[in-house]
Design a protein around this motif. Sequence first.
Motif, PDB file in Angstrom:
ATOM      1  N   GLY A  29       0.817  -1.207   0.000  1.00  0.00           N
ATOM      2  CA  GLY A  29       0.000   0.000   0.000  1.00  0.00           C
ATOM      3  C   GLY A  29       0.850   1.256   0.000  1.00  0.00           C
ATOM      4  O   GLY A  29       0.561   2.223  -0.706  1.00  0.00           O
ATOM      5  N   ILE A  30       1.925   1.250   0.785  1.00  0.00           N
ATOM      6  CA  ILE A  30       2.839   2.392   0.812  1.00  0.00           C
ATOM      7  C   ILE A  30       3.502   2.568  -0.547  1.00  0.00           C
ATOM      8  O   ILE A  30       3.859   3.675  -0.949  1.00  0.00           O
ATOM      9  CB  ILE A  30       3.913   2.190   1.902  1.00  0.00           C
ATOM     10  CG1 ILE A  30       3.270   2.187   3.287  1.00  0.00           C
ATOM     11  CG2 ILE A  30       4.972   3.287   1.833  1.00  0.00           C
ATOM     12  CD1 ILE A  30       2.615   3.490   3.674  1.00  0.00           C
ATOM     13  N   LEU A  31       3.648   1.475  -1.291  1.00  0.00           N
ATOM     14  CA  LEU A  31       4.245   1.551  -2.631  1.00  0.00           C
ATOM     15  C   LEU A  31       3.222   1.956  -3.686  1.00  0.00           C
ATOM     16  O   LEU A  31       3.447   1.735  -4.877  1.00  0.00           O
ATOM     17  CB  LEU A  31       4.860   0.192  -3.006  1.00  0.00           C
ATOM     18  CG  LEU A  31       6.189  -0.131  -2.324  1.00  0.00           C
ATOM     19  CD1 LEU A  31       6.589  -1.569  -2.577  1.00  0.00           C
ATOM     20  CD2 LEU A  31       7.275   0.813  -2.792  1.00  0.00           C
ATOM     21  N   ALA A  32       2.106   2.551  -3.251  1.00  0.00           N
ATOM     22  CA  ALA A  32       1.136   3.210  -4.130  1.00  0.00           C
ATOM     23  C   ALA A  32       0.106   2.283  -4.749  1.00  0.00           C
ATOM     24  O   ALA A  32      -0.679   2.722  -5.582  1.00  0.00           O
ATOM     25  CB  ALA A  32       1.829   4.009  -5.239  1.00  0.00           C
ATOM     26  N   ILE A  70       7.858   2.152   3.016  1.00  0.00           N
ATOM     27  CA  ILE A  70       8.424   3.489   2.805  1.00  0.00           C
ATOM     28  C   ILE A  70       9.909   3.393   2.474  1.00  0.00           C
ATOM     29  O   ILE A  70      10.434   4.190   1.690  1.00  0.00           O
ATOM     30  CB  ILE A  70       8.191   4.390   4.044  1.00  0.00           C
ATOM     31  CG1 ILE A  70       8.411   5.861   3.684  1.00  0.00           C
ATOM     32  CG2 ILE A  70       9.064   3.981   5.204  1.00  0.00           C
ATOM     33  CD1 ILE A  70       7.360   6.457   2.809  1.00  0.00           C
ATOM     34  N   THR A  71      10.610   2.386   3.033  1.00  0.00           N
ATOM     35  CA  THR A  71      12.028   2.221   2.729  1.00  0.00           C
ATOM     36  C   THR A  71      12.230   1.763   1.288  1.00  0.00           C
ATOM     37  O   THR A  71      13.117   2.262   0.587  1.00  0.00           O
ATOM     38  CB  THR A  71      12.670   1.202   3.692  1.00  0.00           C
ATOM     39  OG1 THR A  71      12.487   1.644   5.039  1.00  0.00           O
ATOM     40  CG2 THR A  71      14.163   1.055   3.408  1.00  0.00           C
ATOM     41  N   ALA A  72      11.402   0.830   0.846  1.00  0.00           N
ATOM     42  CA  ALA A  72      11.478   0.384  -0.549  1.00  0.00           C
ATOM     43  C   ALA A  72      11.187   1.540  -1.497  1.00  0.00           C
ATOM     44  O   ALA A  72      11.828   1.690  -2.546  1.00  0.00           O
ATOM     45  CB  ALA A  72      10.503  -0.765  -0.787  1.00  0.00           C
ATOM     46  N   THR A  79      17.431   5.158  -6.584  1.00  0.00           N
ATOM     47  CA  THR A  79      18.186   4.403  -7.595  1.00  0.00           C
ATOM     48  C   THR A  79      17.617   4.513  -9.002  1.00  0.00           C
ATOM     49  O   THR A  79      18.367   4.556  -9.978  1.00  0.00           O
ATOM     50  CB  THR A  79      18.256   2.915  -7.207  1.00  0.00           C
ATOM     51  OG1 THR A  79      16.916   2.400  -7.066  1.00  0.00           O
ATOM     52  CG2 THR A  79      19.009   2.733  -5.894  1.00  0.00           C
ATOM     53  N   ALA A  80      16.286   4.534  -9.110  1.00  0.00           N
ATOM     54  CA  ALA A  80      15.706   4.514 -10.457  1.00  0.00           C
ATOM     55  C   ALA A  80      14.346   5.199 -10.501  1.00  0.00           C
ATOM     56  O   ALA A  80      13.480   4.818 -11.286  1.00  0.00           O
ATOM     57  CB  ALA A  80      15.574   3.074 -10.936  1.00  0.00           C
ATOM     58  N   GLY A  81      14.172   6.236  -9.675  1.00  0.00           N
ATOM     59  CA  GLY A  81      12.871   6.855  -9.534  1.00  0.00           C
ATOM     60  C   GLY A  81      12.271   7.395 -10.808  1.00  0.00           C
ATOM     61  O   GLY A  81      11.178   6.998 -11.201  1.00  0.00           O
ATOM     62  N   GLN A  82      12.978   8.292 -11.461  1.00  0.00           N
ATOM     63  CA  GLN A  82      12.432   8.918 -12.664  1.00  0.00           C
ATOM     64  C   GLN A  82      12.163   7.889 -13.763  1.00  0.00           C
ATOM     65  O   GLN A  82      11.126   7.934 -14.426  1.00  0.00           O
ATOM     66  CB  GLN A  82      13.396  10.000 -13.172  1.00  0.00           C
ATOM     67  CG  GLN A  82      13.447  11.256 -12.320  1.00  0.00           C
ATOM     68  CD  GLN A  82      12.151  12.031 -12.374  1.00  0.00           C
ATOM     69  OE1 GLN A  82      11.303  11.831 -13.249  1.00  0.00           O
ATOM     70  NE2 GLN A  82      11.964  12.945 -11.420  1.00  0.00           N
ATOM     71  N   HIS A 125       2.179   8.047  -0.426  1.00  0.00           N
ATOM     72  CA  HIS A 125       2.635   7.070  -1.392  1.00  0.00           C
ATOM     73  C   HIS A 125       3.832   7.561  -2.197  1.00  0.00           C
ATOM     74  O   HIS A 125       4.459   6.782  -2.921  1.00  0.00           O
ATOM     75  CB  HIS A 125       1.494   6.704  -2.344  1.00  0.00           C
ATOM     76  CG  HIS A 125       0.276   6.220  -1.629  1.00  0.00           C
ATOM     77  ND1 HIS A 125      -0.774   7.045  -1.325  1.00  0.00           N
ATOM     78  CD2 HIS A 125      -0.045   4.998  -1.143  1.00  0.00           C
ATOM     79  CE1 HIS A 125      -1.697   6.350  -0.671  1.00  0.00           C
ATOM     80  NE2 HIS A 125      -1.285   5.111  -0.566  1.00  0.00           N
ATOM     81  N   PHE A 126       4.149   8.866  -2.081  1.00  0.00           N
ATOM     82  CA  PHE A 126       5.205   9.421  -2.925  1.00  0.00           C
ATOM     83  C   PHE A 126       6.301  10.146  -2.147  1.00  0.00           C
ATOM     84  O   PHE A 126       7.286  10.579  -2.738  1.00  0.00           O
ATOM     85  CB  PHE A 126       4.589  10.384  -3.949  1.00  0.00           C
ATOM     86  CG  PHE A 126       3.480   9.762  -4.746  1.00  0.00           C
ATOM     87  CD1 PHE A 126       3.760   8.802  -5.718  1.00  0.00           C
ATOM     88  CD2 PHE A 126       2.165  10.095  -4.513  1.00  0.00           C
ATOM     89  CE1 PHE A 126       2.745   8.208  -6.438  1.00  0.00           C
ATOM     90  CE2 PHE A 126       1.139   9.501  -5.237  1.00  0.00           C
ATOM     91  CZ  PHE A 126       1.431   8.558  -6.200  1.00  0.00           C
ATOM     92  N   THR A 127       6.150  10.285  -0.842  1.00  0.00           N
ATOM     93  CA  THR A 127       7.184  10.984  -0.080  1.00  0.00           C
ATOM     94  C   THR A 127       8.497  10.217  -0.088  1.00  0.00           C
ATOM     95  O   THR A 127       9.561  10.819  -0.133  1.00  0.00           O
ATOM     96  CB  THR A 127       6.734  11.213   1.374  1.00  0.00           C
ATOM     97  OG1 THR A 127       6.309   9.962   1.947  1.00  0.00           O
ATOM     98  CG2 THR A 127       5.597  12.207   1.452  1.00  0.00           C
ATOM     99  N   GLY A 128       8.414   8.887  -0.026  1.00  0.00           N
ATOM    100  CA  GLY A 128       9.639   8.084  -0.091  1.00  0.00           C
ATOM    101  C   GLY A 128      10.349   8.262  -1.414  1.00  0.00           C
ATOM    102  O   GLY A 128      11.574   8.437  -1.461  1.00  0.00           O
ATOM    103  N   PHE A 129       9.578   8.218  -2.510  1.00  0.00           N
ATOM    104  CA  PHE A 129      10.150   8.456  -3.838  1.00  0.00           C
ATOM    105  C   PHE A 129      10.808   9.831  -3.903  1.00  0.00           C
ATOM    106  O   PHE A 129      11.928   9.975  -4.400  1.00  0.00           O
ATOM    107  CB  PHE A 129       9.059   8.373  -4.914  1.00  0.00           C
ATOM    108  CG  PHE A 129       8.771   6.986  -5.396  1.00  0.00           C
ATOM    109  CD1 PHE A 129       7.671   6.289  -4.937  1.00  0.00           C
ATOM    110  CD2 PHE A 129       9.609   6.375  -6.310  1.00  0.00           C
ATOM    111  CE1 PHE A 129       7.399   5.002  -5.384  1.00  0.00           C
ATOM    112  CE2 PHE A 129       9.339   5.093  -6.762  1.00  0.00           C
ATOM    113  CZ  PHE A 129       8.235   4.398  -6.291  1.00  0.00           C
TER     114      PHE A 129
END
Length: 204
Positions: A29-32, A70-72, A79-82, A125-129
């Motif tokens: 869920g945290i991963l959106a 949130i860590t993932a 590492t590969a967000g964009q 869902h996006f603060t970690g990113f």
Amino acid sequence: MDALAENSTLQMWLIQYGSIALFFLLAIGILALPVPEETLMVIAGALMNLGKLPMLQTIIAAIMGSLCGITASYILGRTAGQFLIHRYGRWVGIRQEQLDKAHAWFERFGKWTLFFGYFIPGIRHFTGFSAGMTSLHFRDFALFAYSGALIWVATFLSFGYFFGNYGYSVFENIEVSVDDIMTVLLLAIFIFLIYLVKKRNDKI
């Protein structure tokens, strides 16, 4: 964000699979992915109250699921967000405007967004990113994100536990979503803090 499952289905999963289901549902869920995390935790708290879920394992599963999610998200962002957002974001419901909104919150409120972001619709869902893509040091990320996760989990598990079955029936019948309620509360807190700062500066 639309729910992945109805409340009755969430209850069935929790009763059948216990803390394992809670852990994985919160993490994804945290991963959106569309998991109603707050409702899930309220149901888990209510089931603890009824003795259908063990308290210690449930609390640990909720905390660890939130922290792992949130860590993932942070690691993927760093590492590969964009690349992931532009290539695969549409498949999991992530749009560029949502990411831009999270970036705007992150730029405006800084690391505190990681703490309060759990309670804000479309933000947690996006603060970690966002933190990962801005290369925020992991120590700072962990301090704010992990402490926010503890407060978030404690809030909704406690609500479910102390209100029992009534706890999640509220979520089935209330016309205003949990996200809307938390947004109003946080806006009130921000306004109050601004008022205190302004009042203090006026005295100087």
